[in-house]
Design a protein around this motif. Sequence first.
Motif, PDB file in Angstrom:
ATOM      1  N   LEU A  93       0.872  -1.176   0.000  1.00 49.68           N
ATOM      2  CA  LEU A  93       0.000   0.000   0.000  1.00 49.68           C
ATOM      3  C   LEU A  93       0.900   1.214   0.000  1.00 49.68           C
ATOM      4  CD1 LEU A  93      -2.756  -0.862   2.645  1.00 49.68           C
ATOM      5  CD2 LEU A  93      -2.733  -1.342   0.185  1.00 49.68           C
ATOM      6  N   SER A  94       0.618   2.153  -0.881  1.00 45.86           N
ATOM      7  CA  SER A  94       1.494   3.304  -1.014  1.00 45.86           C
ATOM      8  C   SER A  94       0.675   4.583  -1.102  1.00 45.86           C
ATOM      9  CB  SER A  94       2.354   3.169  -2.276  1.00 45.86           C
ATOM     10  OG  SER A  94       3.230   4.257  -2.419  1.00 45.86           O
ATOM     11  N   GLY A  95       1.187   5.630  -0.483  1.00 42.79           N
ATOM     12  CA  GLY A  95       0.523   6.926  -0.573  1.00 42.79           C
ATOM     13  C   GLY A  95       1.461   8.015  -0.135  1.00 42.79           C
ATOM     14  N   GLY A  96       1.281   9.182  -0.689  1.00 39.97           N
ATOM     15  CA  GLY A  96       2.137  10.297  -0.307  1.00 39.97           C
ATOM     16  C   GLY A  96       1.925  10.717   1.131  1.00 39.97           C
ATOM     17  N   TYR A  97       2.880  11.444   1.644  1.00 41.30           N
ATOM     18  CA  TYR A  97       2.816  11.945   3.013  1.00 41.30           C
ATOM     19  C   TYR A  97       1.580  12.821   3.211  1.00 41.30           C
ATOM     20  CZ  TYR A  97       7.686  10.563   3.922  1.00 41.30           C
ATOM     21  OH  TYR A  97       8.847   9.849   4.108  1.00 41.30           O
ATOM     22  N   GLY A  98       0.900  12.612   4.330  1.00 48.53           N
ATOM     23  CA  GLY A  98      -0.178  13.508   4.719  1.00 48.53           C
ATOM     24  C   GLY A  98      -1.522  13.233   4.088  1.00 48.53           C
ATOM     25  N   ALA A  99      -1.645  12.159   3.331  1.00 48.33           N
ATOM     26  CA  ALA A  99      -2.909  11.888   2.640  1.00 48.33           C
ATOM     27  C   ALA A  99      -3.902  11.181   3.559  1.00 48.33           C
ATOM     28  CB  ALA A  99      -2.654  11.053   1.390  1.00 48.33           C
ATOM     29  N   PHE A 100      -3.433  10.174   4.286  1.00 44.41           N
ATOM     30  CA  PHE A 100      -4.285   9.419   5.201  1.00 44.41           C
ATOM     31  C   PHE A 100      -3.632   9.369   6.578  1.00 44.41           C
ATOM     32  CE2 PHE A 100      -6.054   7.931   1.248  1.00 44.41           C
ATOM     33  CZ  PHE A 100      -7.363   7.565   1.544  1.00 44.41           C
ATOM     34  N   LEU A 122       3.564  -2.222   3.653  1.00 43.74           N
ATOM     35  CA  LEU A 122       3.312  -0.786   3.640  1.00 43.74           C
ATOM     36  C   LEU A 122       4.492  -0.055   3.012  1.00 43.74           C
ATOM     37  CD1 LEU A 122       1.901  -0.103   7.240  1.00 43.74           C
ATOM     38  CD2 LEU A 122       0.607  -0.516   5.129  1.00 43.74           C
ATOM     39  N   ASN A 123       4.174   0.984   2.247  1.00 45.03           N
ATOM     40  CA  ASN A 123       5.181   1.924   1.754  1.00 45.03           C
ATOM     41  C   ASN A 123       4.563   3.309   1.880  1.00 45.03           C
ATOM     42  OD1 ASN A 123       7.235   3.298   0.528  1.00 45.03           O
ATOM     43  ND2 ASN A 123       6.896   2.451  -1.521  1.00 45.03           N
ATOM     44  N   ILE A 124       4.536   3.820   3.091  1.00 43.60           N
ATOM     45  CA  ILE A 124       3.757   5.026   3.401  1.00 43.60           C
ATOM     46  C   ILE A 124       4.640   6.173   3.883  1.00 43.60           C
ATOM     47  CG2 ILE A 124       1.609   3.804   3.867  1.00 43.60           C
ATOM     48  CD1 ILE A 124       2.356   3.897   6.858  1.00 43.60           C
ATOM     49  N   GLY A 125       5.938   6.088   3.593  1.00 38.86           N
ATOM     50  CA  GLY A 125       6.839   7.153   4.011  1.00 38.86           C
ATOM     51  C   GLY A 125       7.398   6.910   5.402  1.00 38.86           C
ATOM     52  N   ILE A 126       8.172   7.870   5.857  1.00 39.42           N
ATOM     53  CA  ILE A 126       8.820   7.772   7.166  1.00 39.42           C
ATOM     54  C   ILE A 126       7.780   8.039   8.253  1.00 39.42           C
ATOM     55  CG2 ILE A 126      10.637   8.691   8.655  1.00 39.42           C
ATOM     56  CD1 ILE A 126      11.988   9.683   5.977  1.00 39.42           C
ATOM     57  N   THR A 127       7.632   7.082   9.144  1.00 45.11           N
ATOM     58  CA  THR A 127       6.644   7.215  10.213  1.00 45.11           C
ATOM     59  C   THR A 127       7.212   6.680  11.517  1.00 45.11           C
ATOM     60  OG1 THR A 127       4.451   6.525  10.977  1.00 45.11           O
ATOM     61  CG2 THR A 127       5.622   5.003   9.540  1.00 45.11           C
ATOM     62  N   VAL A 140       7.373  -3.593   6.165  1.00 42.91           N
ATOM     63  CA  VAL A 140       7.478  -2.148   5.959  1.00 42.91           C
ATOM     64  C   VAL A 140       8.549  -1.881   4.909  1.00 42.91           C
ATOM     65  CG1 VAL A 140       8.062   0.064   7.042  1.00 42.91           C
ATOM     66  CG2 VAL A 140       6.722  -1.656   8.306  1.00 42.91           C
ATOM     67  N   THR A 141       8.222  -1.013   3.960  1.00 42.45           N
ATOM     68  CA  THR A 141       9.123  -0.670   2.862  1.00 42.45           C
ATOM     69  C   THR A 141       9.633   0.750   3.032  1.00 42.45           C
ATOM     70  OG1 THR A 141       7.868  -2.114   1.381  1.00 42.45           O
ATOM     71  CG2 THR A 141       9.346  -0.513   0.352  1.00 42.45           C
ATOM     72  N   GLY A 142      10.932   0.912   2.948  1.00 42.08           N
ATOM     73  CA  GLY A 142      11.539   2.235   2.980  1.00 42.08           C
ATOM     74  C   GLY A 142      11.891   2.677   1.570  1.00 42.08           C
TER      75      GLY A 142
END
Length: 338
Positions: A93-100, A122-127, A140-142
């Motif tokens: 699952l991928s999405g830009g920062y701040g979307a969800f 997941l590939n949802i950015g740095i969290t 988790v994907t970086g």
Amino acid sequence: MIKMDLIQKIKNKQILDLLQEANQITLAEHGKQITLERAIFLSWWCDKGDCSFCYMSSQKPLIQDPQKARRRVEGILAEAEMVRRMGWNIEFLSGGYGAFTTSEIKKIAQDIFQITENPVWLNIGITSELDAYGEEVTGVTGAVEVANPELHQKICPSKPLKDITHMIKEAGDLGFKKAITIILGLGETPEDLQYLFQLIEELEIDRVIFYSLNPHPDTPYANTPQPASLYYAATVAATRIRFPDLEIITGTWVDNLANIGPLLLAGANGITKFPLFKMFGTRHGRRVEEEVQWAGRELLGTFTDLDCLEGESPKSELEPFLKRYITSCLNNKTEYKV
């Protein structure tokens, strides 16, 4: 020493030697099965929006309301159901920062887990909120993209490499599998493989996903050619030789389907980056299957079997979205000829 030997072989254009060795290792360690992978995007918005190669960096000034760039959750879940019917894997699952929000992403992952019976990557950015996730997430994907620290800082200034590696280490501590993405063609050199190998070793990475540059208009890479196919294959082969147990996914674009065969011989376990609903049932989908066959591999899932499209909807509210996807695939039928 082995690192430099592999790098030197790439520089000396000893590509066939690398492919032959990588192919033997892959067959011995992983067998012949090849997966079709599909990244499911949650939105077309990113708060960062400054990765110089990225499509989203060219769109950010055009989007006045980020909420409008979010996909309908029903559409996301319907896509997951279609992927299940076709026998594909969800790459992540991928999405830009701040979307969800984290809670929203968790709920989507839980619903997909229920539909597919497989936990998601997941590939949802740095969290820093990975501890919020549970059995619905497998890994988790970086988004490393470029392993050379200096080049990474230039290309992805808002996504520090040290923050990505910290997140991946935390993911491992929490029991998640760990992956990174790498894009070839951004200005790296064969010598930069040493940085990639070091990352894989230090972070004990389970999966690497390679992509080739797809030049987007209105980005600094708009006029940059995609990387040479044999350079791409050689990089994958060197990685396979160095890390026999590693899961390797490779992405190519519809205009470069001939990359698939060499990438499979180089050690790829799966292939990705296709416009699924535009290609399914078409001559392009057939070409993907032929590339796999000619590489002596066995494809899991299908790109051409229209019979797989039908099925019982897991949730009634998904039915209109499923019909749209099915109609899109069926409309391709006239283009598909044996």
